[in-house]
Structure formats: C-alpha cells, structure tokens
Design an enzyme around this catalytic site. Sequence first.
Site, mmCIF file in Angstrom:
data_model
loop_
_atom_site.group_PDB
_atom_site.id
_atom_site.type_symbol
_atom_site.label_atom_id
_atom_site.label_comp_id
_atom_site.label_asym_id
_atom_site.label_seq_id
_atom_site.Cartn_x
_atom_site.Cartn_y
_atom_site.Cartn_z
ATOM 1 N N ASP A 127 -1.135 0.999 -3.873
ATOM 2 C CA ASP A 127 -2.034 -0.022 -4.411
ATOM 3 C C ASP A 127 -3.407 0.541 -4.743
ATOM 4 O OD1 ASP A 127 -2.992 0.326 -1.811
ATOM 5 O OD2 ASP A 127 -3.486 -1.787 -1.558
ATOM 6 N N ASP A 156 -2.434 5.996 -3.343
ATOM 7 C CA ASP A 156 -1.273 5.372 -2.720
ATOM 8 C C ASP A 156 -0.814 4.234 -3.625
ATOM 9 O OD1 ASP A 156 -3.526 3.851 -2.263
ATOM 10 O OD2 ASP A 156 -2.875 3.113 -0.314
ATOM 11 N N SER A 203 0.816 -1.209 0.000
ATOM 12 C CA SER A 203 0.000 0.000 0.000
ATOM 13 C C SER A 203 0.859 1.273 0.000
ATOM 14 C CB SER A 203 -0.942 -0.032 1.209
ATOM 15 O OG SER A 203 -1.896 0.977 1.160
ATOM 16 N N ASP A 212 -5.926 1.774 -3.057
ATOM 17 C CA ASP A 212 -7.153 1.527 -2.310
ATOM 18 C C ASP A 212 -7.572 2.776 -1.539
ATOM 19 O OD1 ASP A 212 -5.223 1.484 -0.323
ATOM 20 O OD2 ASP A 212 -5.896 -0.390 0.591
#
Length: 452
Positions: free
Chosen positions: A248, A246, A104, A250
């Site tokens: 990833d 960010d 992340s 999410d």
Amino acid sequence: MGRLFGTDGVRGVANADLTAEMALGLSVAAAHVLAEAGTFKGHRPVAVVGRDPRASGEFLEAAVVAGLASAGVDVLRVGVLPTPAVAYLTGALGADLGVMLSASHNPMPDNGVKFFARGGHKLADELEDRIESTYREHASGEPWDRPTGAGVGRVKEYDEGFDKYVAHLVGVLPNRLDGLKVVIDGAHGAAARVSPEAFARAGAEVVTIATEPDGLNINDGCGSTHLDGLRAAVVEHGADLGVAHDGDADRCLAVDAAGEEIDGDQILSVLALGMKEAGTLRGNTVVATVMSNLGFKLAMEREGVELLQTAVGDRYVLEEMKRGGYSLGGEQSGHVIVLDHATTGDGTLTGLMLAARVAATGRPLAELAGVMRRLPQVLVNVRDVDKTRVSSSARLATAVNEAEKELGETGRVLLRSSGTEPLVRVMVEAADLEQARAVAQRLADEVKSALG
C-alpha cells in the site's frame, strides 16, 4: 474475543477472517460513531474510499461503499491508490473520513480496513474501540437506524485523485532530481503507477520493476520485504539508487548504487541531517520506535540530534510527533512520516525526499547513509503461539533478563507480539552477529515452549 483493531486497522484473511459482511458492518458502525462524536456536525458527510490492487479489495471495497452509503454518507471512490494518497485526499478534499482497503506488506490472501478521520489522520484508539463495540452490538442483531429516500448516500468516481496526489508529492520537494537514475520496485501494489510518475515528473530517469499488478501478485517476491530483485536491477542499470515500496506504499526501503540495503533507520538519519541543515527539523528531534538500531541512536547523539523512542507502530510515532510538534519520525521498517507534508507514513514521498538529498548534495547514497553504522540485529518471528501472554509470562521475563545480562551494555533484547500478524517477534541486538543469532534463537525456542 480479541480486539478487532490492531496497530493498523482491521486485518485478516479476506473472505475468511475479514468478510464482506464485516467490512460493511464496520463501515456503518464508523459512520454512526463519527456522527455521534460530532464529526459531521449536522452536514451531509463525505468519505474517500481507496484500495490496493489485491483481488479481494474489489468485493471489500463494494461492501465498504455500500455500508457508508446506506448510513447516509456520500462516497468518493478514488480506486487503486496508496494509503497515504487516501489520507492526503481525505484532507485535501475536506472529506469527513477516509477508508483504505489494504493489508500493506502482508501476503495477497490477506486484506484490511483502515479508517482515517477528517484531515487524513488515523483514528484514536478510543474511536476505534467505539466502532468495534458498535459493530459487535449490531452484528448480534440490533437493527441500524437507516436513512431512506434522499437521505441515502450517493457514490461517485473521483478520477482526479491520481494527478492531485502526484502533483502534491512533486510540489513539496526541496529540489528536483535531474541527473539521477532511480529503480523503483512497486511491489505490484498501490504505488505501481504513482511512484514512477512522481519520480519522472521530478526529473529522475526511472527504471521500474514489479509495477504490473494483476490482483494476485502483490508483495509476491518483490517490494520492501524482498529486496533481491531491486538490488540486481540497480546494479544492472547502473542506477544511483533504488526504492522499494510495500503493497500500500506507506513505507519505503532503499538500496544504494552497489545494491546494499538502506533501511528505515538509515533513511531517517539522512533525512534528519538534511532537515537539520535546512532548519526544518523542529525541536532538533527525530521520533522513532524501540526497534530502531542502536547504531541509529549513537549516530543521532554524535550529530547533535535528539532521539525520542516510542512503542512499535507508526501510529505511536505519529502521536509523539503531534504531542511535541516534531516534523520527522518513523520506523526501521521504512514507515517514515514527514509531518509538514503528510499525515501518515508515505513511501513515495520518503523515496523522493531521499533522492532529493542525493541530488542536492551530489554525494552517493552510501556515503550519506554512512553517518550511522548498523549494529548486528537479529529478528525471529515465532508463529503458532499465544501472543497475548508475552508480557505476562514470568518464564519469558526471566529468560529476557538472563539474555540482557549476557549481552551487557553492547546489546539489547526486545520481545513483543505483532500488531498485524499472529506471531511473537524476538529481536536481539549485539556487537557480535553470532552472539545475537544464538541469543535470539534461544529466546525464540523459549517463546515457543512457554506460549505454544
């Protein structure tokens, strides 16, 4: 020995804390535990596996794929895609589980393994505990029951995942983005291709920064944890707003046309009122965490929207949303869950819906976000301490109690151990910024002294 699974999967420094052997073992353990739990129900299981572009994801993905296939699971490799894309594809393709390799917002040397159950939902704590227990048991020497011959899993590339996911994002928008200019900061991460493509297909004029991942530059001075580049780009290009992801994707933070930050609480405020107006805010309720700014709570009260607060972590927000049948929830950090269209936080979807609200109302983002006034909030991360003793330290409990008395009804204090990093977070909120800073630093010093 601490629990491997944190609030968002298993994370650590790749090839040190998180090794190929661990990734392989966890994947085999997940396959066995889910089989024993009846997830596969006698049929040949299928897994969707994706990753963010950090270099270590290449060997960790290979280990995960090998582990799943060795346990008799067929694997669909979707390549570099956001975490919410893997969750979506797990559900859309009818797969039995999904696996995402990402850390992340963490720096490049870190990586992580995150599992999704059928439908694209995060695993329950009980299943994670069983996977960890099974992994530890076999890591100590207990042999696996392994299929042979035609029983081993097969591995295929699934190249249609990108288009399928982008089409889903654009298809659920309430209106198009024609006439908007949007700057997208892809954090050199998993959304570097997806987010610009989705915004463009939705009709926006797109300017991109940090969308050239090389495996080493993910989150490096860019993305949702470093907004200066996005601020400057929005002002330079005269954009209506900017969106930052960010690693990833999410999560999503934004900036308005003047380059001012719009955090997760403000995004939730804008979306909540839009959904209330459209009649899609189920239960007239939004779910957030205890980290939400007091200004957000006051704004929702004023606008007649009920606010429910959970422990920190989007998984706890999601649990409460499912329990109550609510449609919107999220975190100040930018994890926003729109449960009608996603099973987890989706930064690209969040950015699209925020932009759609701007386009639909014709009002600037700053005006929309002005529904709430952020009270000064200071967050201090204290490293190199024993975070496991935060809740049991009588000394810290006394310090917090004294600080709360000092702040009175105009502020609050929150001490918690991070679920994804080796540190303790000290959060202080007050009507006066300098008071918040002073109290936060005093408590941080106390944490260092008590737990160091």
